[in-house]
Design a protein around this motif. Structure first.
Motif, short mmCIF file in Angstrom:
data_model
loop_
_atom_site.label_atom_id
_atom_site.label_comp_id
_atom_site.label_asym_id
_atom_site.label_seq_id
_atom_site.Cartn_x
_atom_site.Cartn_y
_atom_site.Cartn_z
N PHE A 291 0.84 -1.19 0.00
CA PHE A 291 0.00 0.00 0.00
C PHE A 291 0.88 1.24 0.00
O PHE A 291 1.83 1.33 0.77
N VAL A 292 0.57 2.19 -0.89
CA VAL A 292 1.31 3.44 -0.96
C VAL A 292 0.32 4.58 -1.13
O VAL A 292 -0.82 4.37 -1.54
N THR A 293 0.77 5.79 -0.80
CA THR A 293 -0.01 6.99 -1.12
C THR A 293 0.84 7.89 -2.00
O THR A 293 2.06 7.96 -1.87
N LEU A 294 0.15 8.57 -2.93
CA LEU A 294 0.79 9.47 -3.88
C LEU A 294 0.17 10.85 -3.76
O LEU A 294 -1.01 10.99 -3.41
N ASP A 295 0.97 11.87 -4.05
CA ASP A 295 0.40 13.21 -4.08
C ASP A 295 -0.25 13.47 -5.44
O ASP A 295 -0.33 12.56 -6.28
N ARG A 296 -0.66 14.68 -5.68
CA ARG A 296 -1.37 15.00 -6.93
C ARG A 296 -0.46 14.89 -8.14
O ARG A 296 -0.92 14.80 -9.27
N GLN A 297 0.84 14.92 -7.91
CA GLN A 297 1.80 14.76 -9.02
C GLN A 297 2.24 13.29 -9.14
O GLN A 297 3.17 12.97 -9.88
N CYS A 298 1.55 12.39 -8.41
CA CYS A 298 1.82 10.95 -8.44
C CYS A 298 3.22 10.63 -7.91
O CYS A 298 3.88 9.69 -8.38
N CYS A 299 3.67 11.39 -6.93
CA CYS A 299 4.94 11.09 -6.26
C CYS A 299 4.64 10.41 -4.92
O CYS A 299 3.65 10.73 -4.25
N PHE A 300 5.52 9.49 -4.54
CA PHE A 300 5.32 8.73 -3.30
C PHE A 300 5.34 9.67 -2.09
O PHE A 300 6.23 10.50 -1.94
N THR A 301 4.33 9.49 -1.22
CA THR A 301 4.34 10.18 0.07
C THR A 301 4.34 9.20 1.24
O THR A 301 4.62 9.59 2.36
N TYR A 302 4.04 7.91 0.98
CA TYR A 302 4.03 6.91 2.03
C TYR A 302 4.11 5.53 1.40
O TYR A 302 3.51 5.28 0.35
N LEU A 303 4.86 4.61 2.05
CA LEU A 303 4.93 3.22 1.63
C LEU A 303 4.94 2.34 2.87
O LEU A 303 5.61 2.67 3.85
N ASN A 304 4.19 1.24 2.85
CA ASN A 304 4.29 0.29 3.95
C ASN A 304 5.37 -0.74 3.65
O ASN A 304 5.97 -0.75 2.57
N GLN A 305 5.63 -1.60 4.61
CA GLN A 305 6.75 -2.54 4.48
C GLN A 305 6.56 -3.50 3.31
O GLN A 305 7.50 -3.85 2.62
N GLU A 306 5.30 -3.93 3.08
CA GLU A 306 5.07 -4.87 1.99
C GLU A 306 5.35 -4.23 0.64
O GLU A 306 5.86 -4.88 -0.28
N SER A 307 5.05 -2.93 0.51
CA SER A 307 5.34 -2.26 -0.75
C SER A 307 6.85 -2.11 -0.95
O SER A 307 7.33 -2.20 -2.09
N GLU A 308 7.60 -1.89 0.13
CA GLU A 308 9.06 -1.85 0.00
C GLU A 308 9.59 -3.18 -0.52
O GLU A 308 10.45 -3.22 -1.40
N ARG A 309 9.05 -4.30 0.02
CA ARG A 309 9.49 -5.61 -0.43
C ARG A 309 9.11 -5.86 -1.88
O ARG A 309 9.91 -6.34 -2.68
N LEU A 310 7.88 -5.50 -2.23
CA LEU A 310 7.39 -5.78 -3.58
C LEU A 310 8.11 -4.93 -4.62
O LEU A 310 8.49 -5.42 -5.69
N LEU A 311 8.31 -3.63 -4.31
CA LEU A 311 8.96 -2.73 -5.26
C LEU A 311 10.48 -2.79 -5.17
O LEU A 311 11.18 -2.15 -5.94
N GLN A 312 10.99 -3.55 -4.17
CA GLN A 312 12.42 -3.83 -4.07
C GLN A 312 13.25 -2.57 -3.83
O GLN A 312 14.39 -2.47 -4.25
N LYS A 313 12.65 -1.60 -3.13
CA LYS A 313 13.37 -0.40 -2.73
C LYS A 313 12.85 0.06 -1.39
O LYS A 313 11.72 -0.27 -0.99
N SER A 314 13.65 0.86 -0.69
CA SER A 314 13.25 1.34 0.63
C SER A 314 12.44 2.62 0.51
O SER A 314 12.40 3.27 -0.54
N THR A 315 11.80 2.98 1.62
CA THR A 315 11.02 4.22 1.65
C THR A 315 11.90 5.43 1.35
O THR A 315 11.51 6.34 0.61
N ALA A 316 13.10 5.43 1.89
CA ALA A 316 14.00 6.56 1.67
C ALA A 316 14.33 6.73 0.19
O ALA A 316 14.51 7.86 -0.30
#
Length: 960
Positions: A291-316
């Motif tokens: 699960f992630v949230t995006l702003d109006r420009q479709c940029c990441f504003t939040y990612l949970n741990q499962e999304s980090e694993r699935l997208l293979q990158k960290s929140t930072a």
């Protein structure tokens, strides 16, 4: 609170006054560090401008440009705070660790925290603007002082702030009505001192506030504290106490003045905010999908741990980055198009795409909300593969040449079963049309009574297992028959009722082995890529189940690195992480591919090995050998960043077989054994099982005795004759015995495994080889025995020695014998690996003239593709097949197959373990060339054998 939300070691709040910035509050920093950091940020913002409210920005990593913080590591991150009614810009600053990304819930919760800070700043500035007031006196009505006093009292009541002052010279305290209400003082009592004020605070805060007041009076240091006060009738309340010094013209403190504010409501609001934040954190963390949230420009504003694993990158790595930035080509364009559409029409969108960069099929669902999009990612790769497999299966079934029949079972017995479907292959192979068999009983196809009986057995089995397999002779329409392998599964309408049988019949000569579906469990440690605890528990549970069925023993090793914490503390966690990776690599190199190496966490590893042996002692030896191997490999230095590091392990081992213990208990046993190893001085191996430990001790005693035996030549060689079909002795097999000084004659099975494990098999095997060659030389002088050969067993360790061929040549030359009279019996375990080296050595021995025999054929690793490449002269049928050759059809079939295979490859066949004349006659009838066993003679000492050979009346005929 900011430090907790950002998972940071330090945080502070700054506010600008004029051209400078001052810290309002801090956590994780000393006073000097907070001031130094404020000065450094002031210089930075003087060039780049102050932080924008609500925007998170990452500055440079801490280093030389932050000289005031030499011991800090990480990056400085800032967020501008909303100004609200405050007159000055402010910012929240924290130090983000380089070893862990900020909390996944940091951004939403930081905004809430920013609003709370803004409210607190408004109150602070409101108090700061209040005029200094003393306690109410007896002023004349209408005077300017009384008017000011009245306005001040009104202001204080409105703001909820009371004022006070203490004369340094007299220590008398004056306070306002509101101050008296807040602290529970008597309103008109002006004869009050510092002790009275201090007594109004909770006991645990009194010492601190007294020190603040005294330092303010003595040194002019101001203070601003949030502490608890105690009111006699109302109990505890939170009070903000602010104080500052008032100087005279000489710069001396003449009084201190300040204000108090009841902040119990704000504290309660902060607690509610914190509880809300924790609930929000828990809610977001409980979402199992990515699960992630995006702003109006479709940029990441939040990612949970499962999304980090699935997208293979960290929140930072992803915060502030466009969601499609790491995807190329049509996938990126598709995401851009659909997400933009969702924001435009304010409707959810769904898509399913293959992302090559991730190697996955993802289902994407985007839901618009006020600030952007809430997006769910789901890995549907397995589902897509299943769909592809289903499509392939449907295509395969459409072109299937096997017979497929579906039978409706009915409600009673199999006699009521009726055929409801038959495919084209059924018509082609049986000659019946569909119309002829529809509604008929399957007995139509089973003309013979044995086939009907098998059908009944299968029907009974289907009630228990829901599937059955058998071989049946099926009758065609023209009354001819053919054999099929019939596999039947049931179709159930519910848990009890079976409505149909689905039968697949295939030609027994074209049987195919079904391929097992491999299910990959993505449960691995992110640092070392080893299985984690959950996957280990699953594999261990499976190993216990298989052990119960096979009778094979297994072992569990619990490995803990000694003094690993020192490496982390002294060299840093990045060095510790590199060390853990290298340890994982070495552990994988130490075990078989079928074994499991897992990391439980920290510096704890577990190795699970199964299928060691059905014999507990052999399994114990192998477990000990493996543990020693692991211990030895981990003792070697590790190269990290050009430096050598050492990490010795403490290893605890526990054995398992069957399901006597659950997986948790086994881990506990191995863990206890590991701690026992640590208690013995670390860098050690310890077994949990006391019986196993005692047996290992016995093996150690045997190993020690073996060394003495080799040194004192306590070994003797016995010889067992090998005869041809006419009973004529063609040669002998050399069998070593141990003439133990106290235990008597010890058989090879009791000491050869220990010799192999300890490496003494090389010296022992060479001694047997040289003794056999010397015996051949002795027999060469006597015409009756000059034609005999001697077979010598060669272990894997002995054969793999780099100088083995030279050692054989040396023994032959030293004895002066014909190489053709020496026969080397090799085991099938040689063929498990390193085939090219094995074949090369065998070729060298063959070129020398040495006879090569493959011992115990049929129980090891042989395959036809390998066997045809080996320069062999002879195969030996294992005595395990010979023992039951007359009673077990399988053993008889295997023996026939080995003899036929040897004949096709022009190899001689020797059957060992022949004990009865009937066994000999059966094997001879099948074409076996030579025989060995107690039917002819047991293993004999050389003197006894020579006596028989020289005595014609002994019954032993020698090939001359």
């Amino acid at each position: 609170m900011a430090a907790q939300l950002t998972a940071s070691p330090a945080a502070l709040v700054l506010e600008r006054y004029g051209a400078g910035w001052k810290p309002l509050g801090w956590s994780g920093l000393s006073d000097e560090e907070a001031k130094a950091m404020a000065l450094a940020l002031e210089q930075h913002w003087a060039q780049s401008g102050p932080p924008t409210p609500g925007a998170v920005k990452e500055l440079d990593a801490l280093g030389p440009e932050w000289p005031a913080l030499p011991e800090r590591t990480g990056t400085v991150q800032t967020m501008g705070l909303p100004e609200a009614q405050a007159a000055h810009p402010a910012a929240l600053v924290w130090i983000a660790s380089q070893l862990a990304s900020p909390s996944a819930t940091a951004n939403p919760l930081l905004r809430i925290l920013a609003d709370v800070i803004a409210e607190q700043r408004v109150l602070l500035h409101r108090v700061a603007r209040l005029p200094t007031a003393s306690a109410p006196g007896h002023l004349l009505p209408g005077s300017s002082v009384a008017e000011s006093e009245s306005r001040l009292a009104l202001t204080e009541r409105t703001a909820g702030v009371g004022s006070w002052s203490i004369d340094v010279a007299t220590n008398h305290m004056h306070y306002s009505v509101e101050c008296a209400n807040i602290l529970g003082l008597r309103e008109l009592d002006t004869v009050c001192d510092l002790d009275v004020m201090v007594s109004r605070y909770a006991p645990e805060w009194r010492s601190g506030i007294r020190q603040r007041l005294e330092r303010c009076a003595a040194l002019g240091e101001g203070f601003d504290e949030e502490i608890q006060a105690v009111l006699p009738s109302l109990g505890f309340k939170w009070v903000r106490t602010v104080g500052e010094a008032v100087l005279d013209t000489r710069g001396q403190v003449m009084r201190i003045q300040g204000a108090v504010q009841d902040i119990s409501a704000q504290k309660q609001a902060q607690e509610e905010t914190l509880r809300l934040a924790m609930r929000l954190t828990t809610t977001l963390a409980s979402i199992t999908e990515a699960f992630v949230t995006l702003d109006r420009q479709c940029c990441f504003t939040y990612l949970n741990q499962e999304s980090e694993r699935l997208l293979q990158k960290s929140t930072a790595d992803l915060l502030g980055q466009a969601v499609w930035q790491d995807f190329a080509g049509p996938q990126a364009e598709r995401l851009r198009e659909q997400f933009t559409r969702a924001l435009t029409i304010n409707r959810r969108v769904e898509l399913e795409e293959y992302f090559p960069q991730l190697g996955k099929w993802l289902e994407v669902r985007a839901y618009p909300f006020a600030e952007g999009l809430a997006v769910y990612f789901r890995d549907v790769t397995e589902r897509r593969r299943s769909q592809e497999q289903l499509m392939l299966l449907e295509t395969s079934v459409a072109q299937l040449n096997d017979i497929v029949v579906i039978v409706e079972t009915g409600a009673a017995t199999e006699h009521e079963a009726r055929i409801v479907f038959a495919n084209n292959a059924f018509e082609e192979q049986t000659g019946y049309t569909r119309d002829e068999v529809m509604g008929q009983t399957p007995r139509l196809l089973l003309g013979l009574d044995p086939a009907i009986a098998k059908l009944r057995e299968m029907a009974s089995a289907l009630q228990q297992t829901r599937k059955a397999r058998t071989e049946l002779q099926v009758t065609r329409k023209n009354q001819t028959s053919f054999w099929v392998e019939l596999e039947v599964v049931t179709v159930q309408a519910d848990a009890q009722a079976v409505t149909h049988w689905v039968a697949v019949g295939r030609d027994i000569t074209q049987r195919k082995t079904a391929e097992d579906m491999i299910r990959h469990l993505a449960l691995y440690d992110p640092l070392t890529d080893l299985p984690n605890r959950q996957l280990l528990m699953e594999r261990l549970q499976k190993a216990l189940f298989q052990s119960a069925r096979s009778g094979q023993h297994g072992a569990l090793m619990f490995i803990d690195l000694d003094n690993f914490k020192i490496i982390n503390d002294t060299l840093g966690h990045h060095v510790g992480d590199q060390l853990l990776k290298l340890v994982a690599i070495r552990l994988n190199q130490s075990v078989r591919k079928t074994d499991t190496v897992a990391r439980l966490g920290g510096d704890e590893f577990v190795v699970m090995v199964d299928d060691l042996s059905t014999d507990v002692e052999a399994a114990a030896r192998k477990a000990q050998t493996l543990a020693d191997k692991v211990l030895s490999m981990l003792r070697e230095p590790f190269q990290i960043a050009g430096h050598q590091h050492y990490a010795t392990p403490s290893i605890g081992v526990t054995a398992f077989i069957g399901q006597r213990d659950d997986v948790g208990e086994l881990l506990k046993q191995a863990d206890l054994a590991m701690y026992q190893a640590k208690s013995l001085g670390r860098n050690n191996v310890c077994f949990f099982d006391p019986v196993l430990q005692s047996r290992m001790g016995a093996n150690a005693a045997i190993s020690a005795d073996l060394r003495v035996a080799l040194r004192e030549e306590q070994f003797v060689v016995y010889y067992q004759p090998q005869v041809d079909r006419q009973g004529v002795i063609t040669g002998v097999e050399a069998l070593v015995r141990w003439q133990h000084p106290t235990q008597g004659l010890v058989l090879p099975g009791d000491f050869i495994p220990v010799a192999e494990d300890s490496g003494m098999i090389l010296q022992l095997g060479q001694w047997v080889l040289e003794t056999a060659c010397a015996q051949l030389a002795a027999w060469a002088d006597w015409p009756q025995t000059a034609g005999l050969s001697v077979a010598v067993n060669v272990s894997v360790h002995q054969f793999r020695h780099p100088d083995f061929v030279d050692m054989v040549i040396g023994a032959i030359r030293h004895a002066g014998i014909s190489p053709q009279r020496l026969k080397l019996e090799l085991t099938e375990s040689l063929l498990a690996d390193r085939m090219e080296v094995t074949i090369e050595k065998m070729g060298m021995l063959k070129a020398l003239g040495v006879t090569l025999s493959l011992d115990d054929f049929g129980v090891g690793y042989s395959s036809l593709s390998v066997l045809k490449r080996l320069p062999l002269d002879q195969l030996k049928i294992d005595k395990g097949f010979v023992a039951d050759v007359l009673t077990d059809p399988n053993d008889a079939a295997i023996s026939r197959a080995i003899i036929a295979l040897a004949q096709s490859l022009s190899l001689q066949v020797v059957a060992e373990g022949v004990e009865t004349l009937e066994q000999r006659d059966f094997l001879a009838y099948q074409g076996c060339d030579q025989f060995q066993g107690y039917l002819f003679a047991p293993p004999l000492p050389i003197k006894t054998l020579d006596a028989h050979l020289r005595n014609p009346s002994s019954g032993m005929m020698v090939l001359v």
